[in-house]
Design a protein around this motif. Structure first.
Motif, PDB file in Angstrom:
ATOM      1  N   SER A   1       6.831  70.381  18.933  1.00  0.00           N
ATOM      2  CA  SER A   1       7.981  69.894  19.685  1.00  0.00           C
ATOM      3  C   SER A   1       8.595  71.041  20.473  1.00  0.00           C
ATOM      4  O   SER A   1       8.597  72.192  20.028  1.00  0.00           O
ATOM      5  CB  SER A   1       9.028  69.272  18.751  1.00  0.00           C
TER       6      SER A   1
ATOM      7  N   GLU B   1      11.287  67.232  24.763  1.00  0.00           N
ATOM      8  CA  GLU B   1      12.637  66.690  24.874  1.00  0.00           C
ATOM      9  C   GLU B   1      13.343  67.234  26.105  1.00  0.00           C
ATOM     10  O   GLU B   1      13.042  68.319  26.592  1.00  0.00           O
ATOM     11  CB  GLU B   1      13.441  67.027  23.615  1.00  0.00           C
TER      12      GLU B   1
ATOM     13  N   PHE C   1      10.600  62.689  26.266  1.00  0.00           N
ATOM     14  CA  PHE C   1      11.917  62.063  26.231  1.00  0.00           C
ATOM     15  C   PHE C   1      12.752  62.611  27.387  1.00  0.00           C
ATOM     16  O   PHE C   1      12.875  63.834  27.534  1.00  0.00           O
ATOM     17  CB  PHE C   1      12.619  62.357  24.907  1.00  0.00           C
TER      18      PHE C   1
ATOM     19  N   THR D   1      16.553  61.186  20.696  1.00  0.00           N
ATOM     20  CA  THR D   1      16.245  62.233  19.710  1.00  0.00           C
ATOM     21  C   THR D   1      16.005  61.635  18.334  1.00  0.00           C
ATOM     22  O   THR D   1      15.081  62.037  17.616  1.00  0.00           O
ATOM     23  CB  THR D   1      17.385  63.257  19.651  1.00  0.00           C
TER      24      THR D   1
ATOM     25  N   ARG E   1      11.797  71.827  23.715  1.00  0.00           N
ATOM     26  CA  ARG E   1      12.916  71.306  24.504  1.00  0.00           C
ATOM     27  C   ARG E   1      13.006  72.065  25.817  1.00  0.00           C
ATOM     28  O   ARG E   1      12.926  73.300  25.851  1.00  0.00           O
ATOM     29  CB  ARG E   1      14.221  71.464  23.719  1.00  0.00           C
TER      30      ARG E   1
END
Length: 240
Positions: free
Chosen positions: A94, A191, A221, A73, A96
């Motif tokens: 972005s 993410e 990620f 992160t 998640r």
């Protein structure tokens, strides 16, 4: 202090040393944040791959894998700070992936769309639809394309009935990011991809394949479990 033309007295001025947050203080860390150490090589590689994506005008996927707490992160935040300080415009997104709940297969993608159109999660359906329509007028010139993209994005964020087939949704979402990248380069930060639904992984692969000649930089990620669950991820794609 510096003497400034038009001012009778010298002005006290400050030198900017580094970026600590986005516009209006967004993404600013709460409390003190330690210096970024031990990941200079990884950050430099991300910067180089990003600039290669822009210079060559290609779509690229970069996978960043590591166990929880290793600094993924923070690495993404440092990349965000770097891109935020560039002279030219970059469309930064972005999202998640969630580890629980139904109906969240494309949650990370929906977060990106809401960011782009400044739509709060608690916004009413009418407000969301109005912001979506206004933004599409800016970024998608063709009326027929704008209608198709609007239907697909509306289904994604809940302002339209989810009546489209998956391929129609993928085509609309992909077309939006393509048209956006024709204005300025697009960055998509994903993410917690170890929790990603297979549908989201399929869309990212299709985006990179079909939109290979557009400057779209996707950085995923994830913990190592993702490659164990889906052996082909990150997949090799044209321009990747």
């Amino acid at each position: 202090e510096h003497s400034v033309k038009g001012k009778a007295e010298p002005l006290r001025m400050f030198r900017a040393l580094r970026v600590v947050a986005g516009v209006a203080g967004s993404e600013r860390a709460s409390g003190l944040q330690g210096p970024f150490v031990g990941r200079d090589a990884e950050l430099r590689l991300l910067k180089d791959l990003f600039h290669a994506t822009v210079d060559r005008s290609v779509a690229r996927l970069v996978g960043v894998s590591g166990p929880a707490g290793v600094g993924k992160t923070r690495l993404g935040l440092e990349l965000s700070n770097y891109v935020d300080g560039l002279a030219h415009e970059v469309w930064w997104h972005s999202g998640r992936c969630l580890s629980f709940g139904d109906g969240v297969a494309y949650w990370a993608l929906a977060e990106m769309v809401r960011q782009r159109f400044a739509i709060a999660e608690e916004a009413s359906s009418d407000e969301s639809a109005a912001r979506l329509a206004a933004g599409l007028e800016q970024w998608v010139a063709d009326a027929d394309e704008r209608r198709r993209v609007g239907e697909a994005l509306g289904a994604l964020i809940g302002t339209a009935e989810p009546g489209l087939e998956r391929e129609e949704l993928f085509a609309g979402w992909r077309l939006f990011f393509e048209r956006l990248s024709e204005h300025d380069p697009v960055v998509m930060i994903l993410e917690d991809m170890q929790w990603a639904d297979d549908g989201l992984l399929d869309f990212i692969e299709q985006l990179l394949d079909w939109s290979a000649d557009h400057p779209i930089f996707v950085c995923a990620f994830a913990r190592p479990e993702l490659s164990q669950r889906r052996m082909s991820w990150p997949t090799e794609v044209p321009g990747g």
